[in-house]
Write an enzyme that holds these catalytic residues in place. Structure first.
Site, PDB file in Angstrom:
ATOM      1  N   GLU A 124     -46.547 -23.164 -66.928  1.00  0.00           N
ATOM      2  CA  GLU A 124     -45.884 -22.658 -66.281  1.00  0.00           C
ATOM      3  C   GLU A 124     -45.155 -21.432 -65.132  1.00  0.00           C
ATOM      4  O   GLU A 124     -46.511 -20.822 -65.266  1.00  0.00           O
ATOM      5  CB  GLU A 124     -44.035 -22.209 -67.243  1.00  0.00           C
ATOM      6  CG  GLU A 124     -43.446 -23.155 -67.954  1.00  0.00           C
ATOM      7  CD  GLU A 124     -42.535 -22.887 -69.290  1.00  0.00           C
ATOM      8  OE1 GLU A 124     -41.950 -21.753 -69.017  1.00  0.00           O
ATOM      9  OE2 GLU A 124     -41.805 -23.958 -69.614  1.00  0.00           O
ATOM     10  N   GLU A 147     -48.323 -33.908 -68.607  1.00  0.00           N
ATOM     11  CA  GLU A 147     -49.131 -35.191 -68.595  1.00  0.00           C
ATOM     12  C   GLU A 147     -49.892 -34.867 -67.124  1.00  0.00           C
ATOM     13  O   GLU A 147     -51.016 -35.551 -66.724  1.00  0.00           O
ATOM     14  CB  GLU A 147     -47.959 -36.028 -68.243  1.00  0.00           C
ATOM     15  CG  GLU A 147     -46.859 -36.225 -69.212  1.00  0.00           C
ATOM     16  CD  GLU A 147     -46.171 -35.407 -69.607  1.00  0.00           C
ATOM     17  OE1 GLU A 147     -46.215 -34.185 -68.568  1.00  0.00           O
ATOM     18  OE2 GLU A 147     -44.889 -35.528 -69.592  1.00  0.00           O
TER      19      GLU A 147
HETATM   20  N1  THU Z   1     -42.567 -30.616 -69.086  1.00  0.00           N
HETATM   21  C1  THU Z   1     -43.725 -31.902 -69.109  1.00  0.00           C
HETATM   22  O1  THU Z   1     -44.424 -30.696 -69.417  1.00  0.00           O
HETATM   23  N2  THU Z   1     -44.122 -32.731 -69.287  1.00  0.00           N
HETATM   24  C2  THU Z   1     -43.027 -33.436 -68.717  1.00  0.00           C
HETATM   25  O2  THU Z   1     -42.561 -34.872 -68.310  1.00  0.00           O
HETATM   26  C3  THU Z   1     -41.150 -32.498 -68.346  1.00  0.00           C
HETATM   27  C4  THU Z   1     -41.382 -31.222 -68.992  1.00  0.00           C
HETATM   28  C5  THU Z   1     -42.985 -29.121 -69.572  1.00  0.00           C
HETATM   29  C6  THU Z   1     -42.683 -28.882 -68.061  1.00  0.00           C
HETATM   30  C7  THU Z   1     -42.083 -27.180 -68.318  1.00  0.00           C
HETATM   31  O3  THU Z   1     -42.600 -26.219 -68.779  1.00  0.00           O
HETATM   32  C8  THU Z   1     -40.767 -26.823 -69.942  1.00  0.00           C
HETATM   33  O4  THU Z   1     -41.314 -29.170 -69.947  1.00  0.00           O
HETATM   34  C9  THU Z   1     -39.924 -27.835 -69.679  1.00  0.00           C
HETATM   35  O5  THU Z   1     -39.195 -28.221 -68.325  1.00  0.00           O
END
Ligand code: THU
Length: 134
Positions: A49, A60
């Site tokens: 993030e 992913e």
């Molecule tokens: N996130 C993922 O890593 N993969 C996904 O397919 C959907 C969301 C993460 C992004 C963010 O850091 C957190 O999950 C909350 O949305």
């Protein structure tokens, strides 16, 4: 290697370990991913993030970018691990589809059983350029 012969439990284990390296101070929602390339190599990723929220990288796509940057373009399966079994977001599904539509997806929580489904079931009609991608 055929998906049926793939050790999906081992792929989930790799995703669980990757999840421990997630950087998610804003959402607190940590995600790990592991991709099995057709040559048997596993590539992992975790969400990363950013204070500028829109710059956040999904687990992913981190794993996919690592695999492609390492020279792989043919894949068998992707395992995703979050607080509970979670379907990848649409952007990640489209990113996977760039490299084929026959992905096996394996969804799991931190422990316990995993759920298997196919990318085609979640994204039956990915976007493609009129003349074909690539
Ligand atoms: N996130 C993922 O890593 N993969 C996904 O397919 C959907 C969301 C993460 C992004 C963010 O850091 C957190 O999950 C909350 O949305």
């Amino acid at each position: 290697m055929k998906a049926a012969a793939v050790d999906l439990a081992a792929l989930v284990k790799a995703a669980r370990e990757a999840r421990e390296r997630a950087y998610a101070p804003y959402s607190g929602f940590t995600v790990g991913a592991a991709i099995l390339a057709c040559d048997g190599t596993v590539f992992t990723g975790a969400n990363v993030e950013n204070a500028s929220y829109g710059l956040t990288l999904c687990a992913e796509r981190v794993a996919l970018a690592c695999a492609v940057a390492a020279g792989r373009r043919k894949f068998e399966a992707l395992a995703v691990v979050a607080a509970s079994a979670t379907v990848p977001c649409g952007a990640c599904l489209q990113s996977l589809a760039e490299f084929g539509t026959s992905w096996v997806l394996v969804l799991a929580g931190p422990e316990g059983p995993f759920h298997r489904l196919d990318l085609q079931a979640l994204l039956p009609q990915p976007f493609a350029l009129r003349g074909g991608n690539g």
